[in-house]
Design an enzyme around this catalytic site. Structure first.
Site, mmCIF file in Angstrom:
data_model
loop_
_atom_site.group_PDB
_atom_site.id
_atom_site.type_symbol
_atom_site.label_atom_id
_atom_site.label_comp_id
_atom_site.label_asym_id
_atom_site.label_seq_id
_atom_site.Cartn_x
_atom_site.Cartn_y
_atom_site.Cartn_z
ATOM 1 N N THR A 76 0.857 -1.181 0.000
ATOM 2 C CA THR A 76 0.000 0.000 0.000
ATOM 3 C C THR A 76 0.895 1.233 0.000
ATOM 4 O OG1 THR A 76 -1.699 -1.206 1.214
ATOM 5 C CG2 THR A 76 -1.867 1.205 1.193
ATOM 6 N N TYR A 77 0.719 2.078 -1.024
ATOM 7 C CA TYR A 77 1.543 3.271 -1.202
ATOM 8 C C TYR A 77 0.810 4.497 -0.681
ATOM 9 C CZ TYR A 77 4.745 0.540 -3.995
ATOM 10 O OH TYR A 77 5.650 -0.398 -4.397
ATOM 11 N N PHE A 78 1.589 5.436 -0.160
ATOM 12 C CA PHE A 78 1.045 6.653 0.440
ATOM 13 C C PHE A 78 1.634 7.885 -0.222
ATOM 14 C CE2 PHE A 78 0.558 3.346 3.517
ATOM 15 C CZ PHE A 78 -0.674 3.600 4.092
ATOM 16 N N VAL A 103 -2.618 5.870 -1.868
ATOM 17 C CA VAL A 103 -2.678 6.084 -3.308
ATOM 18 C C VAL A 103 -3.228 4.855 -4.013
ATOM 19 C CG1 VAL A 103 -1.308 6.550 -5.380
ATOM 20 C CG2 VAL A 103 -0.720 7.671 -3.227
#
Length: 182
Positions: A33-35, A103
């Site tokens: 999970t990208y931020f 994101v």
């Protein structure tokens, strides 16, 4: 440490060559999970922040990883800082409270192989993207990057890799979503 990494497009033939030539370390399932930073656009600064949940052999590990901008024009070489997390939900809560926004989540199945001391290959089947091969090693300083890239590239070319990719899975998926392909 600096992670020197090359990635190429793969097919089942390339996967089979790796499986025949190198020793399988383990099969993993990744949920990355990208931020996005609240004050700076990582897509413009070429940085990434992710939380990876890695499942294998009935166990799981969770890491938060910061990746700095790419350091050369031929590979995905960059500074990487990684810390193990014990309670990923709390870290996500902290990030969101600080203004970070999720994101996208990248899901993949990865087979890791031992090539030689300090070098590993990953065979990745990425949801909504396909098959890829990644090879990586670590170096102490930027002066070692060029030689490491050349060595890693030679290994991939010997396996039949013809098309290389510097963009991350996140970047490739974001492009597909922008183009309405997924």
């Amino acid at each position: 440490m600096i992670e020197v990494e090359l990635k190429g497009y793969a097919d089942e033939e390339i996967f089979e060559r790796v499986r025949e030539k190198y020793r399988l370390v383990r099969r993993e399932y990744h949920k990355d999970t990208y931020f996005q930073h609240p004050c700076r656009d990582f897509s413009k600064t070429d940085e990434a922040l992710r939380i990876r949940v890695k499942r294998f052999n009935g166990h799981f590990e969770v890491f938060m990883t910061y990746k700095g901008p790419k350091l050369d024009k031929k590979s995905k070489t960059r500074e990487e800082i990684e810390v193990e997390l014990t309670d990923p939900d709390k870290y996500v809560e902290i990030l969101k409270n600080l203004g970070f926004v999720e994101v996208l989540t990248v899901t993949k199945v990865r087979e890791k192989y031992y090539v030689e001391k300090g070098i590993s290959i990953a065979l990745d089947e990425v949801e909504n993207l396909g098959k890829f091969i990644e090879i990586e090693t670590l170096v102490e300083d930027e002066g070692e990057i060029k030689e490491a890239v050349e060595h890693l590239r030679a290994i991939l070319e010997e396996l039949g890799v013809e098309h290389f990719e510097r963009r991350s899975y996140l970047e490739l998926l974001m492009e597909r979503y922008r183009n309405g392909e997924t």
